[in-house]
Design a protein around this motif. Structure first.
Motif, PDB file in Angstrom:
ATOM      1  N   ILE A 172       6.242   2.921  -0.799  1.00  0.00           N
ATOM      2  CA  ILE A 172       5.263   2.008  -0.461  1.00  0.00           C
ATOM      3  C   ILE A 172       5.363   1.532   0.956  1.00  0.00           C
ATOM      4  CG2 ILE A 172       5.020   1.582  -2.752  1.00  0.00           C
ATOM      5  CD1 ILE A 172       6.540  -1.114  -1.695  1.00  0.00           C
TER       6      ILE A 172
ATOM      7  N   SER B  38      -0.585   5.350   3.730  1.00  0.00           N
ATOM      8  CA  SER B  38      -1.915   4.785   4.003  1.00  0.00           C
ATOM      9  C   SER B  38      -2.289   4.514   5.327  1.00  0.00           C
ATOM     10  CB  SER B  38      -1.978   3.620   2.951  1.00  0.00           C
ATOM     11  OG  SER B  38      -3.116   2.794   3.551  1.00  0.00           O
TER      12      SER B  38
ATOM     13  N   VAL C 222      -8.310  -2.622  -5.352  1.00  0.00           N
ATOM     14  CA  VAL C 222      -7.136  -3.266  -5.429  1.00  0.00           C
ATOM     15  C   VAL C 222      -6.688  -3.137  -6.845  1.00  0.00           C
ATOM     16  CG1 VAL C 222      -6.319  -5.747  -5.074  1.00  0.00           C
ATOM     17  CG2 VAL C 222      -7.949  -4.788  -3.672  1.00  0.00           C
TER      18      VAL C 222
ATOM     19  N   THR D 298       0.899  -0.945  -0.117  1.00  0.00           N
ATOM     20  CA  THR D 298      -0.054   0.126  -0.040  1.00  0.00           C
ATOM     21  C   THR D 298       0.979   1.231  -0.116  1.00  0.00           C
ATOM     22  OG1 THR D 298      -1.736   0.830   0.995  1.00  0.00           O
ATOM     23  CG2 THR D 298      -0.175   0.092   2.595  1.00  0.00           C
ATOM     24  N   SER D 299       0.390   2.418  -0.361  1.00  0.00           N
ATOM     25  CA  SER D 299       1.160   3.831  -0.253  1.00  0.00           C
ATOM     26  C   SER D 299       1.591   3.939   1.095  1.00  0.00           C
ATOM     27  CB  SER D 299       0.350   4.644  -0.722  1.00  0.00           C
ATOM     28  OG  SER D 299       0.565   5.916   0.021  1.00  0.00           O
TER      29      SER D 299
ATOM     30  N   ARG E  91       2.110  -0.475 -10.058  1.00  0.00           N
ATOM     31  CA  ARG E  91       3.012  -0.038  -8.997  1.00  0.00           C
ATOM     32  C   ARG E  91       2.892   1.608  -8.799  1.00  0.00           C
ATOM     33  NH1 ARG E  91       6.690  -2.874 -11.509  1.00  0.00           N
ATOM     34  NH2 ARG E  91       6.537  -5.367 -10.855  1.00  0.00           N
TER      35      ARG E  91
ATOM     36  N   VAL F 118      -0.086   2.214  -6.981  1.00  0.00           N
ATOM     37  CA  VAL F 118      -0.098   1.908  -5.205  1.00  0.00           C
ATOM     38  C   VAL F 118       0.844   3.206  -4.505  1.00  0.00           C
ATOM     39  CG1 VAL F 118       0.977   0.227  -3.679  1.00  0.00           C
ATOM     40  CG2 VAL F 118      -0.156  -0.439  -5.832  1.00  0.00           C
TER      41      VAL F 118
ATOM     42  N   ASP G 120      -6.169   1.531  -3.189  1.00  0.00           N
ATOM     43  CA  ASP G 120      -5.929   1.590  -1.741  1.00  0.00           C
ATOM     44  C   ASP G 120      -4.705   0.330  -1.355  1.00  0.00           C
ATOM     45  OD1 ASP G 120      -7.853   3.175  -0.594  1.00  0.00           O
ATOM     46  OD2 ASP G 120      -9.269   1.763  -1.250  1.00  0.00           O
ATOM     47  N   VAL G 121      -4.882  -0.934  -2.223  1.00  0.00           N
ATOM     48  CA  VAL G 121      -3.677  -1.762  -2.070  1.00  0.00           C
ATOM     49  C   VAL G 121      -3.460  -2.105  -3.602  1.00  0.00           C
ATOM     50  CG1 VAL G 121      -3.907  -2.611   0.235  1.00  0.00           C
ATOM     51  CG2 VAL G 121      -5.094  -3.665  -1.475  1.00  0.00           C
ATOM     52  N   GLY G 122      -2.387  -2.757  -3.692  1.00  0.00           N
ATOM     53  CA  GLY G 122      -1.931  -3.630  -5.167  1.00  0.00           C
ATOM     54  C   GLY G 122      -1.149  -4.736  -4.973  1.00  0.00           C
TER      55      GLY G 122
END
Lengths: 507, 332
Positions: free
Chosen positions: B225, B141, B162, B137-138, B200, B203, B209-211
């Motif tokens: 990240i 976040s 996602v 995630t970033s 990426r 993210v 929100d998530v990758g």
């Protein structure tokens, strides 16, 4: 934001290695020649030179590659002006007014204007980079699909400008282009319209299609003409006229500034870059110009707008690459590979620890832009002789070179096949009065438009408005767009009123 | 007139040069002791990607062992299908090698794209690069751990977006994670990206929100990240966060990411056994060359030597797991 210590360090770095400067000139020349060959992209020119940089030190290697980048950025505009063939996709908007200028015998002026706007655009972009590199990098990654969609829609506004006499035909051609742009596998994995041809999975090869639509269709239409410029006395290559074009360019600082700003910002967005920025700048300039109706018939302002934007995209792309370690396009991907070859990894830590190198790259680019002016003068002078070649030699030669170029860029017969299919298509469109340029814009923007609309739908779960309200930057872009349209309507009304009043009083 | 002649001459020379360079391989077909002419390496991706970088970085060392220059040919497109097909169309005489992401692209070509080849048509000499899915995630976040992700998705599958690539190992891994936690994958806001890079970036920028993306590619973005979970049985590249066995148990099911490296024509084992042996030994020697290991490590590229037996087994195993999830990979 400017750290004097690092600036001093950069000068020491640049002055310590005199050899680094030796690569500037060959780099620019390689870039110019490759960029001017239809079908050879900036990326390919740099990829060819990449292995040679293995044997250089880091700084000369980067100076050499960025010189090719700068040279190729302008090189693409030379055939765009002279023959209506964009050498690279970033010179599409240059053809709109540059080529009509050349046909009118104003080729020297047009080339001068293109060169000067490119040089100024490049200088301006690196000057902006100097102060903007940190803030730009903070924003770029936060741009989501809705923002990108907004940029694509903004580009689509150009369709209205390109339509010509029949607005409906312009929209139809543009829609056709967008549909062509959606051929292949979309971002969610659906395959559309490939009719079982495997190479269409990646979409219609853009550059051969563009060359076919814009160039070959023009050339085939010229078949009964003997020379590009009908009037023999205009077929001169004059240094004075090139310089006259250069001077003309300085009369429109607003256009250059707007073009450079659009170029830097659009260039900084990964995956968008100079092929979109020149279209946006052209369409904004046309909309705001009092003589907007003469755009497309050889208005120098159109050339300035396109060239200032495509050359300044280089600075924007470099900002993203240096600050984030992310390639915005093919050219910066090659630069990152060159970084890696010298064991330097781009990204936030690079810029924090190597400010002197970052500034050295910027300064060397200033030098490149200035040198490009002189090298470019010589280059356009020589290239200008094309107008003296009888068309019965020129047309077949250009078609052959384009075919080679189309092969080179695709690495298979998919390129030439696309070129020829789209040449016939383009010729048919011109023959029946449909604007070819609108289809090109649709083709270039189709993928961007569709992919980002789809992602906006996925990310928002279908709730576009609710999601849109959470995205301030998207709202800013849409607001700017609407503001620019309203401004155009208001100023058009005002001008119409003034024109009415003046004709009313004189009669 | 002399001016038009000059231009024509230039064009002629230019086109002649181009034609000559294309015709070169055909002219040099004379037979001698292998290798007696330059060897091509087919990379089925465009310049700048991992395979391209791997091929270009490794080529000087392999070239030294083979005694002939190596030329890299990029044949990108259609998820490597075009490049793989092109490679098989070349004669199996040892003058064309392959550097590719064997997994997932060979199985994907076969399972989802009706490729005209089988896995056995390729022989993997070595697959040094073994990528893995990283869920991240970033950095800014409010999601701290993979448990946050699971509990939020359990409460409301639509609560998180996602980012991932369609038809990827990452998608399969995400589906396995969802199935194990009784989350309805179809209700999750899955956002599809055209490549690992854009996913990426999304993210890192907090756009999604998530990758779930290949972990090696995240290294340059490490500061932007927060790693949440590595889909492997061991920690990779010093990422924090959970590993798959922490979350899904010791016998966790998951798919490995890209397995990249060097391949030959499978048919060469019988048609040209001597040349085949020469190439296998040369790739082994170059992979074990300390200078090569050092050089590639600096560019974050892998040179580990697993050997043909293990490499082909790993690929076959991945292909088998992917076959189980064929519906997911075929997508929509």
């Amino acid at each position: 934001m400017i750290e004097l210590d690092s600036v001093y360090g950069a000068f020491t770095l640049l002055s310590s290695d005199g050899n680094a400067w030796l690569y500037l000139l060959p780099g620019l020349l390689i870039g110019l020649v490759f960029g001017a060959m239809p079908g050879i992209s900036i990326t390919m020119a740099m990829a060819f030179a990449l292995p040679a940089t293995l044997y250089m030190d880091f700084l000369p290697a980067i100076i050499f590659l960025t010189a090719i980048y700068t040279g190729a950025g302008f090189g693409g505009s030379v055939p765009a002006v002279l023959m209506g063939i964009p050498g690279t996709s970033s010179a599409v908007a240059t053809t709109f007014d540059g080529y009509p200028m050349a046909r009118k015998g104003l080729h020297s002026e047009a080339l001068g204007i293109a060169l000067a706007s490119s040089v100024i655009g490049c200088l301006a972009s690196y000057a902006m980079l100097f102060v903007l590199i940190v803030p730009i990098s903070g924003v770029v990654l936060k741009l989501g699909p809705l923002e990108m969609f907004a940029v694509a829609v903004w580009g689509m506004l150009l369709l209205g400008s390109l339509a010509g006499a029949h607005i409906s035909r312009g929209i139809l051609a543009g829609t056709f282009g967008v549909l062509l742009g959606t051929i292949g596998m979309n971002t969610a994995g659906f395959v559309r319209g490939t009719v079982g041809i495997p190479w269409l999975l990646d979409g219609v090869p853009q550059i051969p299609a563009m060359m076919g639509l814009l160039a070959a269709s023009q050339l085939i239409g010229l078949i009964n003409t003997t020379y590009l410029i009908e009037d023999e006395s205009s077929r001169k290559i004059s240094f004075a006229k090139i310089l006259g074009g250069v001077r003309q360019c300085f009369r429109y600082p607003t256009i250059i500034f707007r073009g450079s700003l659009i170029g830097v910002i659009i260039g900084a967005i990964p995956g968008v870059g100079s092929s979109i920025s020149n279209l946006l700048s052209y369409s904004e300039t046309k909309r705001n110009a009092p003589d907007g109706d003469t755009f497309g018939e050889g208005n120098p302002k159109g050339v300035i707008a396109a060239e200032a934007a495509n050359s300044s995209s280089e600075g924007g792309a470099m900002a993203t690459m240096l600050a984030l370690g992310i390639p915005g396009g093919g050219a910066t991907a090659i630069l990152l590979a060159a970084f890696a070859m010298h064991n330097i990894v781009g990204g936030p830590s690079f810029i924090a620890h190597n400010k002197d190198i970052v500034y050295a790259i910027m300064f060397s680019n200033f030098a490149q832009a200035i040198l490009l002016f002189f090298v470019g003068l010589g280059f356009v002078y020589v290239a200008g002789y094309v107008v003296r070649v009888p068309l019965r030699f020129l047309i077949p030669s250009v078609l052959v070179v384009s075919t080679f170029g189309a092969y080179a860029i695709e690495g298979s017969s998919a390129g030439p096949i696309t070129l020829w299919v789209f040449s016939v298509l383009g010729w048919g469109m011109v023959r029946y009065g449909y604007p070819v340029a609108a289809a090109v814009v649709g083709l270039l923007l189709g993928g961007l438009l569709e992919g980002n609309l789809l992602r906006t739908n996925q990310i928002s779960g279908g709730d576009f408005i609710g999601y849109g309200l959470e995205r301030p930057w998207a709202l800013v872009i849409f607001a700017l767009m609407i503001g620019s349209i309203l401004l155009q309507i208001v100023s058009k009304r005002r001008r119409a009123k003034e024109a009415f009043l003046s004709t009313g009083s004189s009669s | 007139m002399s001016k038009t002649l000059t231009r024509r001459t230039i064009l002629k020379v230019a086109s002649g040069g181009l034609a000559a360079s294309f015709a070169m391989p055909a002219i040099l077909r004379a037979q001698g002791a292998y290798p007696d002419r330059p060897i091509n390496i087919v990379v089925p991706f465009d310049t700048g990607g991992y395979n391209d970088r791997l091929a270009r970085a490794f080529a000087p060392f392999l070239q030294e062992k083979l005694g002939q220059p190596l030329t890299i040919i990029n044949r990108g497109g259609a998820g490597a299908l075009l490049g793989h097909t092109f490679f098989l169309q070349q004669p199996d005489d040892g003058y064309t090698l392959l550097c590719t992401s064997a997994a997932p692209y060979l199985p994907l070509n076969i399972l989802t794209q009706d490729a005209a080849f089988k896995l056995e048509d390729f022989y993997m000499v070595n697959l040094p690069s073994q990528d893995y899915t990283l869920m991240a995630t970033s950095a800014g976040s409010d999601i701290q751990t993979v448990d946050d992700v699971i509990s939020r998705l359990k409460a409301d599958p639509g609560s998180l977006s996602v980012g991932l690539q369609p038809a990827s190992a990452d998608l399969v891994n995400f589906s396995i994670l969802c199935a194990a936690n009784e989350i309805d994958t179809n209700a999750v806001r899955v956002v599809t990206y055209d490549g690992g890079g854009p996913a990426r970036n999304a993210v890192a920028g907090g756009v999604v929100d998530v990758g779930l993306v290949g972990g090696e590619g995240f290294l340059p973005l490490a500061e932007q990240i927060r790693p949440l979970m590595t889909f492997d049985t061991r920690k990779r590249d010093n990422w924090d966060g959970a590993i798959v066995t922490d979350v899904l148990g010791a016998d966790a099911d998951f798919v490995v990411g890209s397995q990249r490296g060097w391949g030959l024509h499978g048919s060469m084992q019988t048609s040209n056994p001597e040349v085949f042996q020469t190439l296998v030994s040369a790739i082994e020697a170059a992979s074990k060359d300390p200078a090569a290991i050092e050089g590639l490590k600096n560019q974050q590229l892998a040179t580990d030597w697993y050997g043909p037996e293990e490499s082909n087994q790993m690929l076959a195993r991945t292909a088998k797991v992917m076959e189980q999830y064929i519906d997911l990979l075929k997508g929509n």
